[in-house]
Each structure stands twice: as C-alpha cells, then as structure tokens.
Design an enzyme around this catalytic site. Structure first.
Site, short mmCIF file in Angstrom:
data_model
loop_
_atom_site.label_atom_id
_atom_site.label_comp_id
_atom_site.label_asym_id
_atom_site.label_seq_id
_atom_site.Cartn_x
_atom_site.Cartn_y
_atom_site.Cartn_z
N CYS A 105 0.84 -1.20 0.00
CA CYS A 105 0.00 0.00 0.00
C CYS A 105 0.88 1.26 0.00
CB CYS A 105 -0.98 -0.03 1.17
SG CYS A 105 -2.28 1.22 1.06
N HIS A 192 -3.66 -5.09 0.47
CA HIS A 192 -3.19 -5.54 1.78
C HIS A 192 -3.32 -7.06 1.93
CE1 HIS A 192 -2.66 -1.63 3.83
NE2 HIS A 192 -3.61 -1.21 3.00
N GLU A 194 -1.88 -8.77 4.05
CA GLU A 194 -1.77 -9.07 5.48
C GLU A 194 -3.05 -8.78 6.25
OE1 GLU A 194 -1.20 -4.66 5.59
OE2 GLU A 194 -0.92 -6.28 4.15
#
Length: 254
Positions: A105, A192, A194
């Site tokens: 990001c 993202h 994660e």
C-alpha cells in the site's frame, strides 16, 4: 546468531502507521499482523522500526537483513515530511544494494516514488474493500515464483487507499498499478495481503468517524466486505516466496 548451527535470517518491518487501538487489543499491534502473515515459526528474527516516528536502522546494519517490508498507512506517500524523505533515501540505498524490499500500500507507493516513479492522489477517490486483480504478465518467470503452482489470472485482495504509480504485474478496474516488480528484489503490492476482514472493517469505522469517507460509502464498503473472501493465503505465499528465496545468481555470479 545461530540456532543448532543454522544462521538466523533477519527481516525488518518499516512500520509507516500508528497502531490502532483495535489492532493493539486484538493482535498486539501491526507488527504481529505482518509477522503472522509473512514470517516463519523458527529460523527467523523480525525487527520493528517505527519509521513514522523517525525510528530507522543505521545504514551499516542493512547488510544483516535478508529482506525488508514497508507497511501501509491511510495517508499519502507523496508528502515531504522528514521521515518520508528519509525513507525514500533508505529505499534507494537498499535498491542499489539489491536487497529484497516488499512494499505494501503506502510502501508500494513510496517505493515507486523513491525509485523514480510518479505517485499522486487518485481522481476517483478511496478504494476500500475487496478488489479483483488481473494478472497482466507471466511473472512466474521471476525466480522467486518459479516453483509456485500456476498463478491464477485473477486474485481478490483487500484494498484501502486513495493514491496511485517498473514492470507492471497486476491491475484492477480502479487502479492501474496493483503490483509491480523491479528485477527479483523489488515487489510492490497496492492492496493488503496481510489484512483480515475485521481489521479493514474497523479501519472503515475509523475513516468514517474522522470524516475521511462518507457514511453511504462506508456502509456500501462494509456490506460488500463479507460477500466474498480475499485470496490471502495465495498472496501471502507470493510475499513469503519473494522474501525467503535463496540467494540468486546475478550476472552469472553469486
């Protein structure tokens, strides 16, 4: 440092965001979120540098690390705060050292900026929720992905950004550069991999409460969030293979 004769591999997370109260309470901080997504249980040591607070490693420490991850943050990568400019210089140094750097990001955007790309605010506003990525290049030819199973032509990833920016790997209907690579040692991902859905849901609430997004937009993003699943495990595998691959031959030499 060694365990049982094996050298411990060290990785560094450059955290560009403050820990939210929710993430601190549920996960113990974003550092744990990243290590859970990209780390291994044994044989590794991860160090945290809160670059948003001006905490950076000394340049003579870079040689000790196998790879670096630059996190996201809900604000722009094209500002001129001192820590952002210092981070750009650090990333340029790591690039010249051919160290592995994974940008997520904001990290994706600041990598673009540091390495000569252009970033700026998107004309079509925030991109929040699940977004389908289209793979535009056969990047299985990259050595860090050569032994993965066939890569799908489309992957779903959690998005939360309002900025855009090298070899383009993936695009989406709203963002022209979803993933990019530079050789085998730079990988940028706009989304993202994660994030869990609950982290994004809480972030939507925070963006709504501070006036960054409108209530109708927030409601629409949250309603769509639970209608499909992100391809987190596959995207995590891509990131881990990138970070953990063995030393590659460069120009015929190790």
């Amino acid at each position: 440092m060694k365990i049982g004769g094996e050298k411990i591999k060290r990785y560094a997370l450059f955290l560009a965001a403050k820990d939210s109260e929710y993430v601190k309470k549920v996960y113990g901080g974003y550092f744990n979120v990243f290590v859970e997504a990209f780390g291994e249980d044994i044989g590794e040591k991860w160090d945290l540098f809160r670059v948003v607070d001006g905490e950076f490693p000394d340049m003579d420490e870079f040689i000790n690390y196998e790879g670096f991850v630059v996190s996201g943050r809900p604000f722009d990568a094209y500002g001129n705060e001192h820590w952002i400019l210092k981070l750009c210089l650090l990333l340029q140094t790591l690039y010249l050292m051919q160290k592995k750097v994974l940008g997520i990001c904001f990290g994706h955007q600041v990598l673009c900026r540091a390495l000569g790309g252009k970033v700026g605010k998107a004309n079509n506003g925030w991109d929040i929720g699940l977004r389908k990525l289209s793979i535009v290049k056969d990047f299985s030819t990259h050595s860090f992905l050569s032994d993965l199973d066939e890569i799908p032509q489309a992957l779903s990833i959690i998005e939360c950004h309002q900025d855009e920016g090298a070899e383009i790997v993936a695009v989406s209907g709203k963002t022209n550069v979803e993933m990019f690579t530079m050789g085998d040692h730079i990988l940028g991902i706009q989304g993202h991999p994660e994030y869990t859905k609950d982290i994004l849901s809480n972030l939507i609430d925070r963006l709504l409460s501070n006036g960054s997004i409108e209530s109708e937009f927030a409601e629409d993003a949250k309603s769509k969030l639970y209608k499909a699943e992100p391809d987190r495990k596959y995207l995590e595998r891509i990131c881990k293979k990138f970070l953990k691959r063995d030393v590659e031959f460069i120009n015929g030499k190790i």
